[in-house]
Scaffold this motif. Structure first.
Motif, PDB file in Angstrom:
ATOM      1  N   GLU A  37     -12.773  -3.141  -7.193  1.00 38.75           N
ATOM      2  CA  GLU A  37     -11.983  -2.127  -7.048  1.00 38.75           C
ATOM      3  C   GLU A  37     -12.447  -1.319  -5.719  1.00 38.75           C
ATOM      4  N   SER A  38     -13.975  -1.171  -5.550  1.00 39.65           N
ATOM      5  CA  SER A  38     -14.430  -0.398  -4.390  1.00 39.65           C
ATOM      6  C   SER A  38     -13.726  -0.967  -3.066  1.00 39.65           C
ATOM      7  N   GLU A  39     -13.700  -2.279  -3.078  1.00 38.67           N
ATOM      8  CA  GLU A  39     -13.167  -2.668  -1.820  1.00 38.67           C
ATOM      9  C   GLU A  39     -11.546  -2.549  -1.722  1.00 38.67           C
ATOM     10  N   ILE A  40     -10.898  -2.583  -2.504  1.00 33.21           N
ATOM     11  CA  ILE A  40      -9.584  -2.207  -2.653  1.00 33.21           C
ATOM     12  C   ILE A  40      -9.615  -0.842  -2.205  1.00 33.21           C
ATOM     13  N   GLU A  41     -10.296   0.097  -2.729  1.00 31.59           N
ATOM     14  CA  GLU A  41     -10.126   1.493  -2.421  1.00 31.59           C
ATOM     15  C   GLU A  41     -10.248   1.724  -1.076  1.00 31.59           C
ATOM     16  N   ALA A  42     -11.171   1.011  -0.366  1.00 33.78           N
ATOM     17  CA  ALA A  42     -11.430   0.869   1.061  1.00 33.78           C
ATOM     18  C   ALA A  42     -10.297   0.834   1.907  1.00 33.78           C
ATOM     19  N   TYR A  43      -9.272   0.179   1.361  1.00 36.58           N
ATOM     20  CA  TYR A  43      -8.054  -0.162   2.112  1.00 36.58           C
ATOM     21  C   TYR A  43      -6.703   0.651   1.936  1.00 36.58           C
ATOM     22  N   LYS A  44      -7.148   1.799   1.158  1.00 37.21           N
ATOM     23  CA  LYS A  44      -5.821   2.544   0.790  1.00 37.21           C
ATOM     24  C   LYS A  44      -5.137   3.361   1.974  1.00 37.21           C
ATOM     25  N   GLY A  45      -5.951   3.492   2.916  1.00 34.86           N
ATOM     26  CA  GLY A  45      -5.414   4.565   4.054  1.00 34.86           C
ATOM     27  C   GLY A  45      -5.467   6.057   3.610  1.00 34.86           C
ATOM     28  N   ASN A  46      -5.617   6.983   4.660  1.00 34.47           N
ATOM     29  CA  ASN A  46      -5.730   8.324   4.108  1.00 34.47           C
ATOM     30  C   ASN A  46      -4.565   9.049   5.022  1.00 34.47           C
ATOM     31  N   SER A  47      -3.591   9.603   4.375  1.00 33.32           N
ATOM     32  CA  SER A  47      -2.658  10.499   5.159  1.00 33.32           C
ATOM     33  C   SER A  47      -2.970  11.651   5.823  1.00 33.32           C
ATOM     34  N   ASP A  48      -4.065  12.307   5.302  1.00 33.02           N
ATOM     35  CA  ASP A  48      -4.528  13.345   5.673  1.00 33.02           C
ATOM     36  C   ASP A  48      -5.441  13.219   7.319  1.00 33.02           C
ATOM     37  N   ILE A  49      -5.907  12.090   6.932  1.00 35.66           N
ATOM     38  CA  ILE A  49      -6.711  11.702   8.306  1.00 35.66           C
ATOM     39  C   ILE A  49      -5.893  11.428   9.525  1.00 35.66           C
ATOM     40  N   VAL A  50      -4.803  10.467   9.042  1.00 30.83           N
ATOM     41  CA  VAL A  50      -3.961  10.169   9.974  1.00 30.83           C
ATOM     42  C   VAL A  50      -3.005  11.390  10.651  1.00 30.83           C
ATOM     43  N   ALA A  51      -2.648  12.268   9.664  1.00 28.43           N
ATOM     44  CA  ALA A  51      -1.768  13.176  10.067  1.00 28.43           C
ATOM     45  C   ALA A  51      -2.788  14.047  11.210  1.00 28.43           C
ATOM     46  N   GLN A  52      -3.830  14.199  10.728  1.00 28.08           N
ATOM     47  CA  GLN A  52      -4.761  15.054  11.644  1.00 28.08           C
ATOM     48  C   GLN A  52      -4.899  14.652  12.950  1.00 28.08           C
ATOM     49  N   TYR A  53      -5.071  13.361  13.110  1.00 31.37           N
ATOM     50  CA  TYR A  53      -5.348  12.738  14.564  1.00 31.37           C
ATOM     51  C   TYR A  53      -3.904  12.734  15.295  1.00 31.37           C
ATOM     52  N   PHE A  54      -2.688  12.621  14.675  1.00 28.25           N
ATOM     53  CA  PHE A  54      -1.477  12.413  15.152  1.00 28.25           C
ATOM     54  C   PHE A  54      -0.731  13.587  15.201  1.00 28.25           C
ATOM     55  N   ASN A  55      -1.192  14.794  14.742  1.00 31.45           N
ATOM     56  CA  ASN A  55      -0.611  16.047  14.606  1.00 31.45           C
ATOM     57  C   ASN A  55       0.932  15.980  14.121  1.00 31.45           C
ATOM     58  N   ILE A  56       0.770  15.193  12.844  1.00 34.93           N
ATOM     59  CA  ILE A  56       2.149  15.190  12.041  1.00 34.93           C
ATOM     60  C   ILE A  56       2.257  15.660  10.630  1.00 34.93           C
ATOM     61  N   ASN A  57       2.742  15.788   9.814  1.00 31.10           N
ATOM     62  CA  ASN A  57       2.852  16.190   8.638  1.00 31.10           C
ATOM     63  C   ASN A  57       2.582  15.150   7.786  1.00 31.10           C
ATOM     64  N   LYS A  58       1.685  15.052   6.837  1.00 32.82           N
ATOM     65  CA  LYS A  58       1.020  13.950   6.002  1.00 32.82           C
ATOM     66  C   LYS A  58       2.277  13.364   5.192  1.00 32.82           C
ATOM     67  N   ASP A  59       3.215  14.342   4.717  1.00 28.10           N
ATOM     68  CA  ASP A  59       4.210  13.852   3.927  1.00 28.10           C
ATOM     69  C   ASP A  59       5.172  12.729   4.653  1.00 28.10           C
ATOM     70  N   SER A  60       5.255  12.920   5.862  1.00 27.51           N
ATOM     71  CA  SER A  60       6.193  11.799   6.552  1.00 27.51           C
ATOM     72  C   SER A  60       5.636  10.482   6.733  1.00 27.51           C
ATOM     73  N   ILE A  61       4.321  10.145   6.252  1.00 30.62           N
ATOM     74  CA  ILE A  61       3.617   8.938   6.263  1.00 30.62           C
ATOM     75  C   ILE A  61       3.117   8.380   5.175  1.00 30.62           C
ATOM     76  N   GLU A  62       3.098   9.424   3.927  1.00 32.66           N
ATOM     77  CA  GLU A  62       2.184   8.916   2.952  1.00 32.66           C
ATOM     78  C   GLU A  62       2.978   8.016   2.170  1.00 32.66           C
ATOM     79  N   ASN A  63       4.362   7.688   2.103  1.00 38.67           N
ATOM     80  CA  ASN A  63       5.071   6.791   1.323  1.00 38.67           C
ATOM     81  C   ASN A  63       4.719   5.299   2.019  1.00 38.67           C
TER      82      ASN A  63
END
Length: 179
Positions: A112-138
């Motif tokens: 489970e810990s390895e699976i959790e490591a691959y889940k991605g984080n929309s907050d982090i991506v949104a911060q780096y790409f200056n977008i709304n996290k709602d636009s990518i979390e799906n």
């Protein structure tokens, strides 16, 4: 054998600097990356690099990690694995800060810990790409057989839960895939 594809987004890096980084990587080590066969496209002040098709898929994330250390900035490595799924690794200043794989147990059962490591984080991506996290979390969800039959992550997407969903994800980040 399906499609193996590697591309990256080098933040705040123009094409000239990106090409120099590619050349230095190829010169300094044994690599299947052929700088003259890679495609580079400057978009939004950043450079998108599509690596040559016969590059070593398994080692290509290391190139993008290297590129991040050379730019002292964020680099997102995006990939399609064997035509079965897409994913990403996000680096900042040479350190991996986030990663996503919709099928983390594709090869083997993992804990489970390895699976959790691959889940991605929309907050982090949104911060780096200056977008709304709602636009990518799906996009950043683990795939099931039922989900893959459901349709698209967002209403205007072209692709469903499949390898080429990467193109829709890139567009939400503000980039176009190569023509």
């Amino acid at each position: 054998m399906g499609l193996f594809l590697d591309l990256g987004i080098l933040k705040n890096c123009d094409k000239i600097k990106a090409k120099k980084i590619l050349d230095a990587w190829a010169k300094d080590r044994t690599s299947d990356i052929s700088p003259d066969e890679c495609q580079l496209d400057e978009q939004n002040g950043d450079t998108v690099i599509l690596l040559n098709a016969d590059s070593n898929f398994e080692g290509n994330a290391q190139f993008f990690k290297y590129a991040s250390s050379k730019t002292n900035d964020a680099v997102m490595s995006l990939y399609i694995y064997d035509g079965d799924y897409w994913g990403y690794n996000l680096f900042d200043n040479g350190q991996e800060i986030d990663k996503f794989n919709p099928l983390p147990d594709y090869f083997d059962d993992i804990d489970e810990s390895e699976i959790e490591a691959y889940k991605g984080n929309s907050d982090i991506v949104a911060q780096y790409f200056n977008i709304n996290k709602d636009s990518i979390e799906n996009y950043l969800i683990f795939w099931t057989d039922e989900l893959m039959d459901e349709g698209t992550a967002y209403e205007n997407d072209e692709f469903g839960y499949e390898d080429w969903q990467l193109v829709d994800f890139m567009e939400k980040l503000g980039y176009k895939y190569f023509e």
